[in-house]
Design a protein around this motif. Structure first.
Motif, PDB file in Angstrom:
ATOM      1  N   GLU A 148      43.981 -18.025   1.692  1.00 36.26           N
ATOM      2  CA  GLU A 148      44.008 -19.389   2.206  1.00 36.26           C
ATOM      3  C   GLU A 148      42.726 -20.079   1.766  1.00 36.26           C
ATOM      4  O   GLU A 148      41.785 -19.430   1.304  1.00 36.26           O
ATOM      5  CB  GLU A 148      44.132 -19.397   3.737  1.00 36.26           C
ATOM      6  CG  GLU A 148      45.503 -19.020   4.247  1.00 36.26           C
ATOM      7  CD  GLU A 148      46.572 -20.075   3.990  1.00 36.26           C
ATOM      8  OE1 GLU A 148      46.239 -21.199   3.552  1.00 36.26           O
ATOM      9  OE2 GLU A 148      47.752 -19.778   4.231  1.00 36.26           O
ATOM     10  N   ASP A 149      42.689 -21.401   1.938  1.00 33.42           N
ATOM     11  CA  ASP A 149      41.558 -22.196   1.464  1.00 33.42           C
ATOM     12  C   ASP A 149      40.391 -22.279   2.432  1.00 33.42           C
ATOM     13  O   ASP A 149      39.328 -22.779   2.067  1.00 33.42           O
ATOM     14  CB  ASP A 149      42.022 -23.620   1.130  1.00 33.42           C
ATOM     15  CG  ASP A 149      42.945 -23.648  -0.077  1.00 33.42           C
ATOM     16  OD1 ASP A 149      42.813 -22.767  -0.949  1.00 33.42           O
ATOM     17  OD2 ASP A 149      43.796 -24.549  -0.139  1.00 33.42           O
ATOM     18  N   SER A 150      40.560 -21.820   3.675  1.00 31.40           N
ATOM     19  CA  SER A 150      39.484 -21.919   4.660  1.00 31.40           C
ATOM     20  C   SER A 150      39.721 -20.933   5.793  1.00 31.40           C
ATOM     21  O   SER A 150      40.826 -20.406   5.958  1.00 31.40           O
ATOM     22  CB  SER A 150      39.411 -23.338   5.237  1.00 31.40           C
ATOM     23  OG  SER A 150      40.549 -23.599   6.038  1.00 31.40           O
ATOM     24  N   ARG A 151      38.673 -20.734   6.580  1.00 35.62           N
ATOM     25  CA  ARG A 151      38.804 -19.893   7.774  1.00 35.62           C
ATOM     26  C   ARG A 151      39.840 -20.491   8.723  1.00 35.62           C
ATOM     27  O   ARG A 151      40.648 -19.781   9.299  1.00 35.62           O
ATOM     28  CB  ARG A 151      37.454 -19.778   8.486  1.00 35.62           C
ATOM     29  CG  ARG A 151      36.396 -19.041   7.691  1.00 35.62           C
ATOM     30  CD  ARG A 151      35.033 -19.144   8.372  1.00 35.62           C
ATOM     31  NE  ARG A 151      35.012 -18.467   9.641  1.00 35.62           N
ATOM     32  CZ  ARG A 151      34.617 -17.207   9.834  1.00 35.62           C
ATOM     33  NH1 ARG A 151      34.187 -16.493   8.811  1.00 35.62           N
ATOM     34  NH2 ARG A 151      34.629 -16.664  11.030  1.00 35.62           N
ATOM     35  N   ASP A 207      35.611 -10.160   9.716  1.00 34.88           N
ATOM     36  CA  ASP A 207      34.732 -11.312   9.604  1.00 34.88           C
ATOM     37  C   ASP A 207      33.400 -10.861   9.041  1.00 34.88           C
ATOM     38  O   ASP A 207      32.579 -10.273   9.739  1.00 34.88           O
ATOM     39  CB  ASP A 207      34.547 -11.989  10.966  1.00 34.88           C
ATOM     40  CG  ASP A 207      33.854 -13.337  10.838  1.00 34.88           C
ATOM     41  OD1 ASP A 207      33.323 -13.651   9.745  1.00 34.88           O
ATOM     42  OD2 ASP A 207      33.845 -14.074  11.837  1.00 34.88           O
ATOM     43  N   PHE A 208      33.218 -11.104   7.751  1.00 38.41           N
ATOM     44  CA  PHE A 208      31.994 -10.729   7.068  1.00 38.41           C
ATOM     45  C   PHE A 208      31.158 -11.960   6.726  1.00 38.41           C
ATOM     46  O   PHE A 208      30.311 -11.908   5.838  1.00 38.41           O
ATOM     47  CB  PHE A 208      32.314  -9.940   5.791  1.00 38.41           C
ATOM     48  CG  PHE A 208      33.124  -8.696   6.054  1.00 38.41           C
ATOM     49  CD1 PHE A 208      32.617  -7.656   6.826  1.00 38.41           C
ATOM     50  CD2 PHE A 208      34.397  -8.578   5.540  1.00 38.41           C
ATOM     51  CE1 PHE A 208      33.368  -6.520   7.071  1.00 38.41           C
ATOM     52  CE2 PHE A 208      35.154  -7.433   5.778  1.00 38.41           C
ATOM     53  CZ  PHE A 208      34.644  -6.399   6.547  1.00 38.41           C
ATOM     54  N   GLY A 209      31.435 -13.071   7.390  1.00 36.09           N
ATOM     55  CA  GLY A 209      30.705 -14.299   7.101  1.00 36.09           C
ATOM     56  C   GLY A 209      31.254 -14.988   5.864  1.00 36.09           C
ATOM     57  O   GLY A 209      31.819 -16.064   5.961  1.00 36.09           O
ATOM     58  N   VAL A 210      31.115 -14.346   4.722  1.00 34.04           N
ATOM     59  CA  VAL A 210      31.592 -14.928   3.464  1.00 34.04           C
ATOM     60  C   VAL A 210      33.052 -14.586   3.189  1.00 34.04           C
ATOM     61  O   VAL A 210      33.646 -15.085   2.242  1.00 34.04           O
ATOM     62  CB  VAL A 210      30.723 -14.500   2.264  1.00 34.04           C
ATOM     63  CG1 VAL A 210      29.299 -14.994   2.433  1.00 34.04           C
ATOM     64  CG2 VAL A 210      30.759 -12.987   2.075  1.00 34.04           C
ATOM     65  N   MET A 259      37.887 -16.262   1.380  1.00 36.78           N
ATOM     66  CA  MET A 259      36.577 -15.803   0.965  1.00 36.78           C
ATOM     67  C   MET A 259      35.828 -16.949   0.302  1.00 36.78           C
ATOM     68  O   MET A 259      36.416 -17.768  -0.388  1.00 36.78           O
ATOM     69  CB  MET A 259      36.702 -14.553   0.103  1.00 36.78           C
ATOM     70  CG  MET A 259      36.430 -14.659  -1.341  1.00 36.78           C
ATOM     71  SD  MET A 259      36.542 -13.098  -2.243  1.00 36.78           S
ATOM     72  CE  MET A 259      38.102 -12.399  -1.763  1.00 36.78           C
ATOM     73  N   ASP A 260      34.536 -17.000   0.584  1.00 34.82           N
ATOM     74  CA  ASP A 260      33.664 -18.026   0.027  1.00 34.82           C
ATOM     75  C   ASP A 260      33.652 -17.862  -1.489  1.00 34.82           C
ATOM     76  O   ASP A 260      33.304 -16.793  -1.999  1.00 34.82           O
ATOM     77  CB  ASP A 260      32.254 -17.849   0.603  1.00 34.82           C
ATOM     78  CG  ASP A 260      31.272 -18.870   0.081  1.00 34.82           C
ATOM     79  OD1 ASP A 260      31.168 -19.053  -1.159  1.00 34.82           O
ATOM     80  OD2 ASP A 260      30.578 -19.479   0.916  1.00 34.82           O
ATOM     81  N   PRO A 261      34.029 -18.914  -2.231  1.00 34.94           N
ATOM     82  CA  PRO A 261      34.096 -18.788  -3.690  1.00 34.94           C
ATOM     83  C   PRO A 261      32.770 -18.378  -4.327  1.00 34.94           C
ATOM     84  O   PRO A 261      32.758 -17.602  -5.283  1.00 34.94           O
ATOM     85  CB  PRO A 261      34.516 -20.185  -4.156  1.00 34.94           C
ATOM     86  CG  PRO A 261      35.162 -20.813  -2.966  1.00 34.94           C
ATOM     87  CD  PRO A 261      34.485 -20.225  -1.767  1.00 34.94           C
ATOM     88  N   ALA A 275      28.553  -8.762  -2.385  1.00 30.09           N
ATOM     89  CA  ALA A 275      28.334  -9.957  -1.576  1.00 30.09           C
ATOM     90  C   ALA A 275      29.307 -10.021  -0.412  1.00 30.09           C
ATOM     91  O   ALA A 275      29.063 -10.725   0.570  1.00 30.09           O
ATOM     92  CB  ALA A 275      28.452 -11.216  -2.433  1.00 30.09           C
ATOM     93  N   LEU A 276      30.426  -9.305  -0.500  1.00 27.33           N
ATOM     94  CA  LEU A 276      31.443  -9.354   0.530  1.00 27.33           C
ATOM     95  C   LEU A 276      31.307  -8.267   1.573  1.00 27.33           C
ATOM     96  O   LEU A 276      32.031  -8.242   2.552  1.00 27.33           O
ATOM     97  CB  LEU A 276      32.833  -9.277  -0.120  1.00 27.33           C
ATOM     98  CG  LEU A 276      33.129 -10.370  -1.147  1.00 27.33           C
ATOM     99  CD1 LEU A 276      34.475 -10.126  -1.789  1.00 27.33           C
ATOM    100  CD2 LEU A 276      33.059 -11.746  -0.527  1.00 27.33           C
ATOM    101  N   GLU A 277      30.359  -7.339   1.369  1.00 25.91           N
ATOM    102  CA  GLU A 277      30.189  -6.246   2.327  1.00 25.91           C
ATOM    103  C   GLU A 277      29.394  -6.741   3.529  1.00 25.91           C
ATOM    104  O   GLU A 277      28.504  -7.570   3.400  1.00 25.91           O
ATOM    105  CB  GLU A 277      29.447  -5.089   1.665  1.00 25.91           C
ATOM    106  CG  GLU A 277      30.269  -4.388   0.604  1.00 25.91           C
ATOM    107  CD  GLU A 277      29.552  -3.237  -0.048  1.00 25.91           C
ATOM    108  OE1 GLU A 277      28.434  -2.893   0.397  1.00 25.91           O
ATOM    109  OE2 GLU A 277      30.089  -2.690  -1.013  1.00 25.91           O
TER     110      GLU A 277
END
Length: 145
Positions: A79-82, A106-109, A128-130, A139-141
């Motif tokens: 999806e495009d956003s949280r 929920d890993f923030g990014v 996920m944050d692009p 960066a996703l951990e």
């Protein structure tokens, strides 16, 4: 030609499943649907083929597992956003699905939730944050992992 994916799912009640998938945003393609199967379009490249158990049996003689009690696959869409992740989960629950059969991530990014359709098939919905995604898996951990 762009490659596409067709996910085949056995369903106990075809009409109930069509209603569910339409409620979560899929569109039925009547050209590839009949009283034994429905082609539900999620995007230009993602289609879900809902198959009655009798139709499913024409493709394989393997037993249809009860997805309420076992899992062979987790399907994941972005999806495009949280907020869109939460909205997709809410639509699924409103249509008769089960919220969060797998743990919320929920890993923030990166943020993900899940829902199970009426037959128990689990769909994960994630954002996920692009910028973080461009940096790769590290960066996703979660911090301290």
């Amino acid at each position: 030609m762009t490659r596409m994916i067709f996910i085949n799912l056995p369903v106990a009640d075809l009409n109930r499943s069509i209603d569910f998938y339409e409620a979560v945003g899929a569109v039925k393609n009547p050209l590839f649907s009949d009283d034994t199967a429905a082609c539900m379009v999620i995007s230009d490249v993602i289609h879900v083929m809902l198959l009655t158990h009798a139709k499913w049996a024409t493709f394989t003689d393997r037993v249809i597992p009860d997805a309420h009690h076992s899992a062979q696959v987790l399907l994941c869409v972005s999806e495009d956003s949280r907020q869109a992740v939460d909205d997709a989960t809410a639509r699924a629950v409103s249509a008769g699905g089960l919220a969060d059969p797998t743990p919320t991530q929920d890993f923030g990014v990166m943020y993900g939730r899940s829902y199970a359709d009426p037959d128990g098939h689990i769909w994960e919905v994630m954002w996920m944050d692009p910028a973080a995604a461009a940096q790769g898996a590290e960066a996703l951990e979660p911090a301290g992992a």
